[in-house]
Design a protein around this motif. Structure first.
Motif, PDB file in Angstrom:
ATOM      1  N   ARG A   1      15.784   8.486 -10.732  1.00 31.32           N
ATOM      2  CA  ARG A   1      14.962   7.421 -10.143  1.00 31.32           C
ATOM      3  C   ARG A   1      15.428   7.067  -8.724  1.00 31.32           C
ATOM      4  N   ILE A   2      16.653   7.453  -8.391  1.00 32.86           N
ATOM      5  CA  ILE A   2      17.126   7.239  -7.017  1.00 32.86           C
ATOM      6  C   ILE A   2      16.137   7.873  -6.027  1.00 32.86           C
ATOM      7  N   ALA A   3      15.559   9.017  -6.404  1.00 35.08           N
ATOM      8  CA  ALA A   3      14.583   9.674  -5.518  1.00 35.08           C
ATOM      9  C   ALA A   3      13.404   8.738  -5.253  1.00 35.08           C
ATOM     10  N   GLY A   4      12.876   8.147  -6.304  1.00 41.55           N
ATOM     11  CA  GLY A   4      11.737   7.224  -6.151  1.00 41.55           C
ATOM     12  C   GLY A   4      12.114   6.000  -5.325  1.00 41.55           C
ATOM     13  N   TRP A   5      13.294   5.461  -5.602  1.00 40.99           N
ATOM     14  CA  TRP A   5      13.730   4.278  -4.839  1.00 40.99           C
ATOM     15  C   TRP A   5      13.844   4.614  -3.355  1.00 40.99           C
ATOM     16  N   LEU A   6      14.432   5.787  -3.063  1.00 38.72           N
ATOM     17  CA  LEU A   6      14.594   6.181  -1.659  1.00 38.72           C
ATOM     18  C   LEU A   6      13.232   6.404  -1.002  1.00 38.72           C
ATOM     19  N   ALA A   7      12.288   6.960  -1.776  1.00 41.28           N
ATOM     20  CA  ALA A   7      10.944   7.184  -1.232  1.00 41.28           C
ATOM     21  C   ALA A   7      10.290   5.856  -0.850  1.00 41.28           C
ATOM     22  N   HIS A   8      10.451   4.851  -1.708  1.00 41.41           N
ATOM     23  CA  HIS A   8       9.848   3.545  -1.409  1.00 41.41           C
ATOM     24  C   HIS A   8      10.558   2.859  -0.246  1.00 41.41           C
ATOM     25  N   TRP A   9      11.854   3.048  -0.163  1.00 40.83           N
ATOM     26  CA  TRP A   9      12.617   2.502   0.982  1.00 40.83           C
ATOM     27  C   TRP A   9      12.092   3.129   2.271  1.00 40.83           C
ATOM     28  N   TYR A  10      11.925   4.439   2.247  1.00 37.59           N
ATOM     29  CA  TYR A  10      11.451   5.207   3.404  1.00 37.59           C
ATOM     30  C   TYR A  10      10.057   4.716   3.820  1.00 37.59           C
ATOM     31  N   GLU A  11       9.199   4.596   2.825  1.00 38.39           N
ATOM     32  CA  GLU A  11       7.829   4.163   3.105  1.00 38.39           C
ATOM     33  C   GLU A  11       7.807   2.729   3.626  1.00 38.39           C
ATOM     34  N   PHE A  12       8.647   1.911   3.021  1.00 37.97           N
ATOM     35  CA  PHE A  12       8.703   0.495   3.424  1.00 37.97           C
ATOM     36  C   PHE A  12       9.141   0.362   4.886  1.00 37.97           C
ATOM     37  N   LEU A  13      10.119   1.182   5.280  1.00 42.91           N
ATOM     38  CA  LEU A  13      10.627   1.104   6.657  1.00 42.91           C
ATOM     39  C   LEU A  13       9.533   1.427   7.678  1.00 42.91           C
TER      40      LEU A  13
ATOM     41  N   HIS B   1       7.877   6.142 -10.302  1.00 45.37           N
ATOM     42  CA  HIS B   1       6.859   5.506 -11.143  1.00 45.37           C
ATOM     43  C   HIS B   1       6.304   4.253 -10.478  1.00 45.37           C
ATOM     44  N   GLU B   2       5.765   4.388  -9.350  1.00 48.58           N
ATOM     45  CA  GLU B   2       5.244   3.329  -8.469  1.00 48.58           C
ATOM     46  C   GLU B   2       6.015   2.020  -8.564  1.00 48.58           C
ATOM     47  N   LEU B   3       5.333   0.890  -8.699  1.00 49.72           N
ATOM     48  CA  LEU B   3       6.022  -0.371  -8.420  1.00 49.72           C
ATOM     49  C   LEU B   3       6.629  -1.043  -9.661  1.00 49.72           C
TER      50      LEU B   3
ATOM     51  N   ILE C   1       0.888  -1.164   0.000  1.00 52.49           N
ATOM     52  CA  ILE C   1       0.000   0.000   0.000  1.00 52.49           C
ATOM     53  C   ILE C   1       0.920   1.205   0.000  1.00 52.49           C
ATOM     54  N   SER C   2       0.735   2.110  -0.959  1.00 54.94           N
ATOM     55  CA  SER C   2       1.682   3.225  -1.106  1.00 54.94           C
ATOM     56  C   SER C   2       0.951   4.546  -1.281  1.00 54.94           C
ATOM     57  N   LYS C   3       1.599   5.614  -0.855  1.00 53.27           N
ATOM     58  CA  LYS C   3       1.020   6.953  -1.020  1.00 53.27           C
ATOM     59  C   LYS C   3       1.917   7.808  -1.906  1.00 53.27           C
ATOM     60  N   ILE C   4       2.832   7.195  -2.619  1.00 50.06           N
ATOM     61  CA  ILE C   4       3.857   7.991  -3.316  1.00 50.06           C
ATOM     62  C   ILE C   4       3.399   8.460  -4.698  1.00 50.06           C
ATOM     63  N   SER C   5       3.051   7.522  -5.580  1.00 50.59           N
ATOM     64  CA  SER C   5       2.598   7.985  -6.901  1.00 50.59           C
ATOM     65  C   SER C   5       1.359   7.223  -7.343  1.00 50.59           C
ATOM     66  N   TYR C   6       0.621   7.881  -8.245  1.00 49.48           N
ATOM     67  CA  TYR C   6      -0.635   7.307  -8.727  1.00 49.48           C
ATOM     68  C   TYR C   6      -0.596   7.268 -10.249  1.00 49.48           C
ATOM     69  N   ILE C   7      -0.936   6.121 -10.801  1.00 47.47           N
ATOM     70  CA  ILE C   7      -1.008   5.994 -12.260  1.00 47.47           C
ATOM     71  C   ILE C   7      -2.400   5.511 -12.640  1.00 47.47           C
ATOM     72  N   ASP C   8      -3.013   6.174 -13.626  1.00 46.59           N
ATOM     73  CA  ASP C   8      -4.191   5.609 -14.283  1.00 46.59           C
ATOM     74  C   ASP C   8      -3.738   5.279 -15.699  1.00 46.59           C
ATOM     75  N   GLY C   9      -3.458   4.002 -15.922  1.00 41.29           N
ATOM     76  CA  GLY C   9      -2.857   3.562 -17.184  1.00 41.29           C
ATOM     77  C   GLY C   9      -3.777   3.715 -18.378  1.00 41.29           C
TER      78      GLY C   9
ATOM     79  N   TYR D   1       2.582  12.559  -8.705  1.00 40.97           N
ATOM     80  CA  TYR D   1       3.458  12.281  -7.564  1.00 40.97           C
ATOM     81  C   TYR D   1       2.793  12.921  -6.355  1.00 40.97           C
ATOM     82  N   ARG D   2       2.488  12.136  -5.343  1.00 44.03           N
ATOM     83  CA  ARG D   2       1.848  12.645  -4.125  1.00 44.03           C
ATOM     84  C   ARG D   2       0.629  13.501  -4.483  1.00 44.03           C
ATOM     85  N   GLY D   3      -0.078  13.099  -5.531  1.00 42.69           N
ATOM     86  CA  GLY D   3      -1.315  13.772  -5.933  1.00 42.69           C
ATOM     87  C   GLY D   3      -1.117  14.891  -6.946  1.00 42.69           C
ATOM     88  N   ILE D   4       0.104  15.309  -7.179  1.00 44.63           N
ATOM     89  CA  ILE D   4       0.321  16.452  -8.091  1.00 44.63           C
ATOM     90  C   ILE D   4       0.628  15.946  -9.502  1.00 44.63           C
TER      91      ILE D   4
END
Ligand code: CMC
Length: 397
Positions: A356-368, A201-203, A17-25, A32-35
């Motif tokens: 993309r390091i930013a996204g990876w770090l965001a997911h690491w942060y959220e995961f922790l 870019h989410e997961l 479950i993530s709050k970082i990015s949203y995609i409607d394919g 990103y975070r709703g923006i």
């Protein structure tokens, strides 16, 4: 009784479950975070976007100033990496170098390693942030060092007083000896836009990898090395390099119909097309295409753009691509821009890695912080032998 589903490429598996990015394919939406991504590309800077992606909110002026200072003061990498860099062959692929150097960083910062200090180390947000500043700060310098080493240029030092993207361009410049040198502001802006578009870019495969590796409590540097490896492949970030090689192989517009036929005959893939989630035009590709025009107006038109645009036109009106909902993705036009900027083709995926390091770090942060951050451990369906006896060597056929 437990029912398990077989889903080898995780087409239908929700892993977090993530709050970082949203995609409607289907609609071609990315936020990103709703923006919306278009607003960030137009108005934000890469570091501001990185802050948003990692910490969840746009920074206020004071927060942005502090964040920028912390990141930029970490823009030199550990001296110990220089020996590694000098050991690489000149024909080493830069993504192999990046992944190796990121893993090597973990050996210089044992205090970041849960194996030595326990996993609780990352519960402390100050401790986490220290690694975030260091990784974001030094990654462009490491990338520039790989580039300079391959070209046989002396390694140089970052200029902390420049902006993040500006400093990266500064370090990459072949001729720069003058510390007052500044890259062209429109080129900096174009790269800033590309960095924003690639930040998260989410997961996707590499982001899923960072969560996967963090789940075993590997340190963040080694985990990032693994994410870089996942991004390296031509089905993922390596597609930007593969697109340029494809365009060069096609060579001229008259060869496009034959190439399309080869794709339809399944002899080739149209690189930079298709996406697991987008079944519509990738919203990033629209902005990349526009950015290409801006870059060309400064450095001159890259001839490969003509082939790319014609390829897109033909593919989008062909039943094969329409039926499968295959559209250009972010990698289709980015390589043409990098080529126009004089960046070698094999370096393109590094330009995807840095943001993309930013996204990876965001997911690491959220995961922790996720209460359900157990070790990732999928199950399999066993279809091998049933129990049988060991056969001594002299009885084997
Ligand atoms: N060229 C030709 N046919 C394609 C392509 C393509 N690029 N992409 C998908 N197809 C076909 C595929 O053969 C399949 O056809 P069929 O149903 O008849 O067997 C159908 O479209 C569905 O494709 P899929 O491979 O099942 O889709 P996927 O979600 O597993 O793969 C993908 C997604 C991105 C790996 C794939 O589209 C691909 O390999 N594209 C080219 C590489 C590329 O551009 N990658 C960058 C992706 S975006 C940025 C990033 O992640 O880095």
């Amino acid at each position: 009784e437990v029912t398990r589903s077989y889903d080898p490429a995780y087409m239908n598996t929700v892993a977090c479950i993530s709050k970082i990015s949203y995609i409607d394919g289907d609609k071609g939406i990315l936020e990103y975070r709703g923006i919306p991504i278009a607003q960030l590309a137009e108005k934000s800077s890469f570091l501001e976007t990185a802050f948003l992606v990692i910490f969840g909110e746009l920074p206020n002026p004071k927060q942005l100033k502090t964040f920028t200072k912390k990141v930029m003061t970490h823009s030199s990498y550990h001296d110990g990496l220089e020996k590694f860099i000098s050991a690489f062959r000149h024909d080493s692929h830069p993504m192999g170098m990046m992944s190796t150097l990121m893993a090597a960083m973990s050996t210089f910062y044992p205090e970041a390693n849960p194996a030595y200090v326990g996993a609780n180390i990352y519960k402390d947000k100050k401790e986490r942030n220290k690694h975030i500043y260091r990784i974001l700060g030094s990654a462009p310098a490491i990338a520039a060092a790989c580039y300079r080493h391959k070209l046989g240029l002396p390694l140089n030092k970052p200029n902390e007083n420049l902006g993040y993207v500006e400093n990266f361009l500064f370090m990459m410049d072949k001729h720069v000896t003058d510390t007052d040198y500044k890259p062209h502001p429109s080129i900096t802006k174009a790269l800033e836009i590309l960095f924003i578009l690639h930040a998260e870019h989410e997961l996707n495969c590499s982001t899923a990898a960072i969560r996967h590796m963090s789940s075993s409590q590997s340190d963040i540097y080694t985990s990032l090395a693994g994410a870089i490896t996942a991004l390296y492949g031509p089905r993922h970030g390596g597609a930007n390099e593969a697109v340029l090689r494809m365009l060069e192989q096609i060579g001229s517009k008259d060869k496009i119909p034959q190439f399309i036929q080869d794709v339809k005959d399944r002899k080739k893939l149209l690189m930079g097309f298709g996406h697991r989630v987008y079944k519509n035009y990738d919203p990033r590709a629209v902005i990349v295409k526009r950015t290409a025009e801006e870059v060309f107006s400064i450095v001159g038109k890259e001839p490969m753009i003509e082939i790319a645009m014609e390829l897109e036109r033909i593919a989008l009106s062909d039943e094969y691509f329409i039926k499968r909902k295959l559209y250009p993705n972010v990698d289709f036009y980015s390589g043409v821009i990098y080529k126009a900027l004089g960046i070698p083709t094999e370096f393109f995926t590094v330009l995807f890695t840095l943001p993309r390091i930013a996204g990876w770090l965001a997911h690491w942060y959220e995961f922790l912080d996720d209460p359900v951050n157990n070790i990732v451990r999928p199950r399999q369906i066993y279809k091998g032998y049933t129990k049988r006896d060991y056969v001594p060597m002299d009885q084997r056929k």
